[in-house]
Each structure stands twice: as structure tokens, then as C-alpha cells.
Design a protein around this motif. Sequence first.
Motif, PDB file in Angstrom:
ATOM      1  N   ASP A   1       0.819  -1.212   0.000  1.00 49.88           N
ATOM      2  CA  ASP A   1       0.000   0.000   0.000  1.00 49.88           C
ATOM      3  C   ASP A   1       0.852   1.262   0.000  1.00 49.88           C
ATOM      4  O   ASP A   1       0.341   2.350   0.207  1.00 49.88           O
TER       5      ASP A   1
ATOM      6  N   ARG B   1      -3.852   1.653 -10.549  1.00 53.65           N
ATOM      7  CA  ARG B   1      -4.465   1.844  -9.229  1.00 53.65           C
ATOM      8  C   ARG B   1      -4.749   3.314  -8.955  1.00 53.65           C
ATOM      9  O   ARG B   1      -5.593   3.645  -8.140  1.00 53.65           O
ATOM     10  N   GLY B   2      -4.040   4.194  -9.626  1.00 48.83           N
ATOM     11  CA  GLY B   2      -4.223   5.626  -9.426  1.00 48.83           C
ATOM     12  C   GLY B   2      -3.287   6.132  -8.340  1.00 48.83           C
ATOM     13  O   GLY B   2      -3.218   5.561  -7.254  1.00 48.83           O
TER      14      GLY B   2
ATOM     15  N   GLU C   1      -4.830   5.950  -4.847  1.00 47.56           N
ATOM     16  CA  GLU C   1      -6.220   6.398  -4.798  1.00 47.56           C
ATOM     17  C   GLU C   1      -7.186   5.242  -4.604  1.00 47.56           C
ATOM     18  O   GLU C   1      -8.283   5.437  -4.113  1.00 47.56           O
ATOM     19  N   THR C   2      -6.788   4.024  -4.996  1.00 44.41           N
ATOM     20  CA  THR C   2      -7.611   2.837  -4.766  1.00 44.41           C
ATOM     21  C   THR C   2      -6.783   1.838  -3.968  1.00 44.41           C
ATOM     22  O   THR C   2      -5.588   1.692  -4.211  1.00 44.41           O
ATOM     23  N   PRO C   3      -7.392   1.126  -3.026  1.00 48.06           N
ATOM     24  CA  PRO C   3      -6.636   0.168  -2.218  1.00 48.06           C
ATOM     25  C   PRO C   3      -6.216  -1.050  -3.037  1.00 48.06           C
ATOM     26  O   PRO C   3      -6.768  -1.314  -4.107  1.00 48.06           O
TER      27      PRO C   3
ATOM     28  N   GLU D   1      -5.888  -4.953  -4.152  1.00 45.49           N
ATOM     29  CA  GLU D   1      -6.967  -5.933  -4.290  1.00 45.49           C
ATOM     30  C   GLU D   1      -7.149  -6.751  -3.017  1.00 45.49           C
ATOM     31  O   GLU D   1      -8.249  -6.940  -2.544  1.00 45.49           O
TER      32      GLU D   1
ATOM     33  N   ALA E   1      -8.639  -4.616   0.137  1.00 50.69           N
ATOM     34  CA  ALA E   1     -10.081  -4.339   0.157  1.00 50.69           C
ATOM     35  C   ALA E   1     -10.834  -5.541   0.729  1.00 50.69           C
ATOM     36  O   ALA E   1     -11.778  -5.387   1.505  1.00 50.69           O
TER      37      ALA E   1
END
Length: 96
Positions: free
Chosen positions: A3, A25-26, A77-79, A81, A84
Amino acid sequence: MSDTPPDHLSTNPKSPHFDMDVLQRGIGIRFKGRERKDVEEYCISEGWIRVAAGKTRDRHGNPLTIKLNGEVEAWFETPAEGAAEDKADNKAADAE
């Protein structure tokens, strides 16, 4: 996948610091306390970003960039895979 975003990342596919999986993922960038969306490349440890210099292009058609020095902070910006799914499992266990 961790992360923590990489220390050095570029959006140019010809760069050795390009990583499509990470870019999908951003990445959010905060430079000198202000969030930026126009960053072409960054390095956290050296404290710089590269941004396009207007609409100017080089002889190969790539945008000309300028290097700005200052405090750089990056985040996804997105966790991840797996992260989550772990959070969903933890919330379900906490609810019980």
C-alpha cells in the motif's frame, strides 16, 4: 502489492520508472501542500516532480516538462486488491 507507492514513478512508457500496474491503481500527488493532477513523473526521496510546460512539444512530439523541487507526498487512490477484501472481512467480524 503493498500500500506504499514507489519512490520514483513516471507516466512515460519509455521511462525505466514506468509501471502500468501501479498507474492503474491511481496515484495521488501532493506537492508543497497542494494536490496536483498534472504530474508526469515524481521522486519522493529527491523531492521533485515533472510537469508539462504548457502545450509545448519536443521534436519527437512528447510534451516538454519542467522539474519543480519541493516536498512530495504520494498515495494510492484505490486500495490493493487483497487489502479491500481484508477490510471487508474485518468489518464483518467486528459486526458479529
